[in-house]
Design an enzyme around this catalytic site. Structure first.
Site, PDB file in Angstrom:
ATOM      1  N   ARG A 165       0.129  12.384  -0.796  1.00 27.20           N
ATOM      2  CA  ARG A 165      -0.923  13.400  -0.818  1.00 27.20           C
ATOM      3  C   ARG A 165      -0.394  14.797  -0.516  1.00 27.20           C
ATOM      4  O   ARG A 165       0.618  14.951   0.170  1.00 27.20           O
ATOM      5  CB  ARG A 165      -2.004  13.048   0.220  1.00 27.20           C
ATOM      6  CG  ARG A 165      -2.868  11.869  -0.203  1.00 27.20           C
ATOM      7  CD  ARG A 165      -3.861  11.475   0.869  1.00 27.20           C
ATOM      8  NE  ARG A 165      -3.216  10.877   2.020  1.00 27.20           N
ATOM      9  CZ  ARG A 165      -3.487  11.157   3.276  1.00 27.20           C
ATOM     10  NH1 ARG A 165      -4.417  12.049   3.569  1.00 27.20           N
ATOM     11  NH2 ARG A 165      -2.843  10.552   4.259  1.00 27.20           N
TER      12      ARG A 165
ATOM     13  N   HIS B 151       0.861  -1.176   0.000  1.00 28.18           N
ATOM     14  CA  HIS B 151       0.000   0.000   0.000  1.00 28.18           C
ATOM     15  C   HIS B 151       0.897   1.225   0.000  1.00 28.18           C
ATOM     16  O   HIS B 151       1.947   1.229   0.645  1.00 28.18           O
ATOM     17  CB  HIS B 151      -0.883   0.007   1.262  1.00 28.18           C
ATOM     18  CG  HIS B 151      -1.373   1.379   1.631  1.00 28.18           C
ATOM     19  ND1 HIS B 151      -0.842   2.115   2.672  1.00 28.18           N
ATOM     20  CD2 HIS B 151      -2.332   2.162   1.068  1.00 28.18           C
ATOM     21  CE1 HIS B 151      -1.468   3.287   2.740  1.00 28.18           C
ATOM     22  NE2 HIS B 151      -2.364   3.346   1.787  1.00 28.18           N
TER      23      HIS B 151
END
Lengths: 311, 311
Positions: A119, A115
């Site tokens: 951002r 994962h």
């Protein structure tokens, strides 16, 4: 500052493309690409997806860009995380977020799940950027422990972080171990990586550069690990253990993951994207028995007590 | 009142035995029985379990009996549900609970999953029963809609409830539809049944009798439904849909079910028992497409808008 935002957008799209292509080259075929655009909510994005592939059982590399009005609950949340918001003038604020988020579940149980997300956020007051921060992380979830892989994965992240600050990797490695904790099982989700949020205490160009290096570290590290293991022989019992651990992955994501929980309670959210990290198949067995000293046990020891992989 | 408690204990153990035997007779072999006893926590129980059976892919019929000190969070919880607790003398209180809880996942996708529980609770102050209540419910989760089954299942519950009060079934049928709601999917978990809590507004002997009748309704209804469908032909695509719906079941249980959530956050809880309702296998597909007018679509219509099955 709008220029900086545009630069981040280009940069995050480039990370998405670079990572997707690196995975496609292992799969040997293209991911499905789906663009979406919701003008009513100032949101758009692109899902790059593989399902039931030769190498990858399921995976998505998703770009999202959104500008939200600051609801009271969102304002409370970011205030609690130290952002300065005048609660009496909420309607003057907006929150801008852009990022790429990925979860990849290979078919072979010897190849780990990964994962990652990268951002960038801006708090906007009357059209002006009042605050900005970077967030993200990368963490690895093996089903069988290959210590060389764990070391090289962590080393690649450390090398990406060190040019910014020698403090970055150890601090956010520890936060990763803290966050990806399946509390009810007393186990971590995997062998960790880095996890960071609210990061703006460094120069913003340097932070952009850090994200680029993190993306490059992903591309240099994960595809190599998958290539090494994608054709490893495995037994039915090993595939079964993989599915059991994928059940734990589901438990973490639904019970604890902030992004997933936020998605589940947000009316009108894109539930397909929110639940994209769930594996194609998972399994729950009552009292699945791990033999002491087995390979499964060797993994679980590390999930119970996180290790320092690099110094 | 201790006599009444003993009577309820005998009665709930009898329900567990009766239901387990009714399922064993379909499976054609015995469930595994595991007793447990934790004197440190005044808890004991018996798990009756099947896994990877011929008819039942996974199932448990679990008896639990526990007497807990009233922690502050538990006191707040039951106060909010209308129980009278003196918050300044919490250490003088205990909570006694006894119940049987079951989830059964058949292998054949034409046979529905079922959940039921039957519970009795006492609030104890300095050894004296200050309050008591009954709780429980039964709800059915088909993968394919057999309307005759849905009607007979609901009819059997209504017939069990009606002797107590004609209000019981409609009230708690509606609460069941309200509770077993997978909000993020805009779908119910299944086709409902009854769901009740804090029930003490009737005579306690009558309530005990109601629970007996609910147990008997289970035995009269569910095994018959499974017998009817356990050898139905099915396709790989139907099995796939079953696993996808079992993914939704997992989502409900982890994200919303009060009992599961309570178990996940309770330190030192028996996590194997808490997660027993999870199916042996579940599946998540990105944007699984339901063909309009298909059998899958026919089910989903009822999950979106619960139906009145009996009048």
């Amino acid at each position: 500052m709008a220029e900086f935002r545009d630069k981040v957008i280009d940069h995050i799209k480039a990370i998405q493309a670079m990572i997707t292509e690196s995975l496609e080259s292992i799969e040997g075929s293209s991911f499905i690409r789906e663009s979406w655009n919701r003008e009513d909510r100032n949101g758009k994005g692109q899902v790059n997806l593989i399902q039931d592939g030769q190498v990858f059982e399921k995976g998505g590399v998703n770009y999202t860009e959104i500008e939200l009005p600051l609801s009271r609950s969102l304002a409370t949340y970011i205030s609690e995380r130290g952002k300065n918001v005048d609660q009496n003038h909420l309607s003057d604020y907006k929150l801008f977020a852009v990022g790429v988020s990925l979860v990849i579940h290979p078919r072979n149980p010897m190849a780990p799940t990964i994962h990652a997300n990268y951002r960038y956020l801006e708090l906007i007051l009357n059209g002006e950027v009042k605050d900005f921060w970077f967030a993200g992380g990368t963490d690895l979830t093996p089903y069988y422990l290959d210590e060389a892989d764990c070391i090289s994965f962590h080393q690649s992240l450390k090398s990406a972080c060190d040019p910014l600050s020698a403090e970055f990797y150890p601090k956010y490695k520890a936060e990763c171990d803290e966050y990806f904790n399946i509390k009810h099982r007393g186990m971590r989700r995997g062998i960790g990586g880095i996890f960071f949020d609210d990061v703006n205490q460094w120069d913003k160009q340097d932070l952009l550069d850090l994200q680029r290096r993190c993306g490059e570290a992903f591309v240099a590290s994960y595809p190599e690990i998958v290539r090494k293991h994608k054709d490893d022989p495995y037994t039915k019992a090993q595939r079964r253990w993989q599915k059991i651990r994928r059940g734990h992955y589901v438990e973490f994501n639904i019970a604890y993951d902030r992004g997933t929980k936020f998605g589940l309670v947000t009316p009108d959210s894109n539930i397909e994207a929110v639940l994209m990290p769930c594996p194609l198949s998972a399994r729950w067995e009552y009292k699945y028995k791990i033999e002491p000293g087995s390979e499964e046990d060797r993994l679980v020891q590390v999930l119970r007590v996180p290790r320092e992989w690099v110094s």
